[in-house]
Scaffold this active site. Sequence first.
Site: not given
Length: 263
Positions: A18, A20, A141, A154
Amino acid sequence: MDLQLAGRRAFISGSTQGIGYAIARTLLREGAEVVINGRDDAKLQASVRGLAVEVPGGRVTGIPADFGDAAQVQHLLGVLGTVDILVNNVGLFEVAPFAQIPDDDWARYFEINLMSGVRLSRHLLPGMLAGGWGRILFIGSESGVNVPADMTHYGVTKAGMLALSNGLAKLTRGTAVTVNTILGGPTYSDGVAGAVSDIAAAQQLPTDSLKAAIIGGNTTSLLERFIEPDEIANLAAYLASPVSSATNGAALRADGGVLTGTL
């Protein structure tokens, strides 16, 4: 543009796939030495080999550690060594009704999504300040600004990440060390792709149709498609470099226009 990353050493948490992984690949291409990380050692070593093939001559190694296990984190810190660039990327996400999220899940989300950055930054920031240069980058995010009702745990941890980054930046006043956050938008990472595929299979829908429907339901997106991990990685590479020296204590958006505010 030469990002002047040759000779710098970077560590990226949660980087076997992903965003990273994309950041690791981009930093390697810019000449940095990169240490990646994942929970599963076999997968980690496969990712190290994959990066070595994709970026011939790149210097890449891996250290396994589960950031939900304090003992493993302490071992990682003990063997990590000097780092010029820290990318706090590791994180969990899921859709879950607020009333059905137990305390143990909340604790796990804080441990991995937030405390990973606390522990890594606490360990590495003093060395950066003493050495006269460094970069700490949090992969945040847009959910940390506009917390989703169905992903509160989250979103809250991503909001905490923003606060942590802001506070750490104040410790770098008058130095060549910077601390910044990327506010990523809906990104088609491996984790998201897997979740979309699973939902599509359960609902007997074509994956591409469900993917389009999900992003189509995001009425504020100006991009009107999922962001690719490499698009996040490009901004990360800039912020990790000496050429971003005037950017500190910032939350930079790579959200595809999902957030509607002007800042």
